[in-house]
Design a protein around this motif. Sequence first.
Motif, PDB file in Angstrom:
ATOM      1  N   TRP A 130      78.097  46.038  34.244  1.00 36.58           N
ATOM      2  CA  TRP A 130      77.644  47.406  34.053  1.00 36.58           C
ATOM      3  C   TRP A 130      78.628  48.030  32.788  1.00 36.58           C
ATOM      4  O   TRP A 130      78.124  48.457  31.743  1.00 36.58           O
ATOM      5  CB  TRP A 130      77.656  48.147  35.109  1.00 36.58           C
ATOM      6  CG  TRP A 130      77.183  49.748  34.781  1.00 36.58           C
ATOM      7  CD1 TRP A 130      78.141  50.765  34.707  1.00 36.58           C
ATOM      8  CD2 TRP A 130      76.046  50.152  34.590  1.00 36.58           C
ATOM      9  NE1 TRP A 130      77.380  51.802  34.350  1.00 36.58           N
ATOM     10  CE2 TRP A 130      76.003  51.567  34.352  1.00 36.58           C
ATOM     11  CE3 TRP A 130      74.575  49.709  34.713  1.00 36.58           C
ATOM     12  CZ2 TRP A 130      74.952  52.339  34.271  1.00 36.58           C
ATOM     13  CZ3 TRP A 130      73.547  50.639  34.647  1.00 36.58           C
ATOM     14  CH2 TRP A 130      73.853  51.794  34.246  1.00 36.58           C
ATOM     15  N   HIS A 131      79.801  47.776  32.917  1.00 36.23           N
ATOM     16  CA  HIS A 131      80.835  48.136  31.995  1.00 36.23           C
ATOM     17  C   HIS A 131      80.888  47.561  30.769  1.00 36.23           C
ATOM     18  O   HIS A 131      81.363  48.107  29.711  1.00 36.23           O
ATOM     19  CB  HIS A 131      82.329  48.415  32.533  1.00 36.23           C
ATOM     20  CG  HIS A 131      82.115  49.367  33.989  1.00 36.23           C
ATOM     21  ND1 HIS A 131      82.097  50.576  33.797  1.00 36.23           N
ATOM     22  CD2 HIS A 131      82.273  49.033  35.284  1.00 36.23           C
ATOM     23  CE1 HIS A 131      82.011  50.943  35.216  1.00 36.23           C
ATOM     24  NE2 HIS A 131      82.045  50.042  36.097  1.00 36.23           N
ATOM     25  N   TRP A 184      70.833  58.701  38.728  1.00 37.20           N
ATOM     26  CA  TRP A 184      70.228  57.914  37.341  1.00 37.20           C
ATOM     27  C   TRP A 184      71.413  58.069  36.388  1.00 37.20           C
ATOM     28  O   TRP A 184      72.101  58.913  36.414  1.00 37.20           O
ATOM     29  CB  TRP A 184      69.146  58.951  36.958  1.00 37.20           C
ATOM     30  CG  TRP A 184      67.961  58.662  37.692  1.00 37.20           C
ATOM     31  CD1 TRP A 184      67.536  59.242  38.984  1.00 37.20           C
ATOM     32  CD2 TRP A 184      66.785  57.581  37.585  1.00 37.20           C
ATOM     33  NE1 TRP A 184      66.183  58.906  39.225  1.00 37.20           N
ATOM     34  CE2 TRP A 184      65.873  57.598  38.630  1.00 37.20           C
ATOM     35  CE3 TRP A 184      66.825  56.603  36.586  1.00 37.20           C
ATOM     36  CZ2 TRP A 184      64.833  56.953  38.601  1.00 37.20           C
ATOM     37  CZ3 TRP A 184      65.863  55.789  36.921  1.00 37.20           C
ATOM     38  CH2 TRP A 184      64.914  55.951  37.840  1.00 37.20           C
ATOM     39  N   TYR A 185      71.426  56.962  35.562  1.00 37.80           N
ATOM     40  CA  TYR A 185      72.220  57.132  34.487  1.00 37.80           C
ATOM     41  C   TYR A 185      71.203  57.456  33.227  1.00 37.80           C
ATOM     42  O   TYR A 185      70.287  56.738  33.233  1.00 37.80           O
ATOM     43  CB  TYR A 185      72.615  55.364  34.236  1.00 37.80           C
ATOM     44  CG  TYR A 185      73.593  55.240  33.083  1.00 37.80           C
ATOM     45  CD1 TYR A 185      74.764  55.617  32.885  1.00 37.80           C
ATOM     46  CD2 TYR A 185      72.870  54.758  31.840  1.00 37.80           C
ATOM     47  CE1 TYR A 185      75.420  55.231  31.583  1.00 37.80           C
ATOM     48  CE2 TYR A 185      73.302  54.400  30.690  1.00 37.80           C
ATOM     49  CZ  TYR A 185      74.531  54.716  30.564  1.00 37.80           C
ATOM     50  OH  TYR A 185      75.317  54.543  29.428  1.00 37.80           O
ATOM     51  N   HIS A 186      71.888  58.515  32.455  1.00 40.71           N
ATOM     52  CA  HIS A 186      71.189  58.864  31.283  1.00 40.71           C
ATOM     53  C   HIS A 186      71.553  58.276  30.194  1.00 40.71           C
ATOM     54  O   HIS A 186      73.019  58.191  29.885  1.00 40.71           O
ATOM     55  CB  HIS A 186      71.063  60.429  31.248  1.00 40.71           C
ATOM     56  CG  HIS A 186      70.254  60.958  32.353  1.00 40.71           C
ATOM     57  ND1 HIS A 186      70.861  61.301  33.541  1.00 40.71           N
ATOM     58  CD2 HIS A 186      69.018  61.230  32.744  1.00 40.71           C
ATOM     59  CE1 HIS A 186      70.115  61.737  34.496  1.00 40.71           C
ATOM     60  NE2 HIS A 186      68.986  61.732  34.080  1.00 40.71           N
ATOM     61  N   PRO A 230      74.461  50.809  26.378  1.00 40.64           N
ATOM     62  CA  PRO A 230      73.313  51.619  26.885  1.00 40.64           C
ATOM     63  C   PRO A 230      72.018  51.195  26.643  1.00 40.64           C
ATOM     64  O   PRO A 230      71.006  51.078  27.489  1.00 40.64           O
ATOM     65  CB  PRO A 230      73.375  52.901  26.116  1.00 40.64           C
ATOM     66  CG  PRO A 230      74.855  53.035  25.973  1.00 40.64           C
ATOM     67  CD  PRO A 230      75.298  51.597  25.532  1.00 40.64           C
ATOM     68  N   LYS A 260      71.087  48.377  28.887  1.00 38.05           N
ATOM     69  CA  LYS A 260      71.102  48.741  30.266  1.00 38.05           C
ATOM     70  C   LYS A 260      69.418  49.070  30.301  1.00 38.05           C
ATOM     71  O   LYS A 260      68.752  48.892  31.279  1.00 38.05           O
ATOM     72  CB  LYS A 260      71.895  49.915  30.381  1.00 38.05           C
ATOM     73  CG  LYS A 260      73.426  49.586  30.821  1.00 38.05           C
ATOM     74  CD  LYS A 260      74.260  50.808  31.109  1.00 38.05           C
ATOM     75  CE  LYS A 260      75.532  50.361  31.387  1.00 38.05           C
ATOM     76  NZ  LYS A 260      76.222  49.997  30.446  1.00 38.05           N
ATOM     77  N   ASP A 306      74.901  59.333  28.752  1.00 39.58           N
ATOM     78  CA  ASP A 306      76.026  59.691  29.497  1.00 39.58           C
ATOM     79  C   ASP A 306      77.378  58.914  29.218  1.00 39.58           C
ATOM     80  O   ASP A 306      78.315  59.096  30.030  1.00 39.58           O
ATOM     81  CB  ASP A 306      75.849  59.115  31.066  1.00 39.58           C
ATOM     82  CG  ASP A 306      74.425  60.126  31.576  1.00 39.58           C
ATOM     83  OD1 ASP A 306      74.406  61.332  31.031  1.00 39.58           O
ATOM     84  OD2 ASP A 306      74.132  59.965  32.778  1.00 39.58           O
TER      85      ASP A 306
END
Length: 70
Positions: free
Chosen positions: A24-25, A64-66, A29, A32, A69
């Motif tokens: 993830w890191h 949620w991840y926007h 974006p 993702k 973000d």
Amino acid sequence: MLANKKQKPSGGWEPPLPLILAAWHETTPLDKQLRFREHIEWARDHGQLDQIGNYLRSLKEAAWYHFGDL
């Protein structure tokens, strides 16, 4: 939750695994967003769109991840 997942002879998965933990890191974006889309398309192609859609709609906004973000 995705149906008909399978491990490839190379060791990878179809569809690719969710981006979690270190992945993830280390992921942009855009990557993702593309992985999320790939999972939605897999659900569609395997008759799970309603099931996955219901799950996603049940998530709280904070889950949620926007895109902006980061």
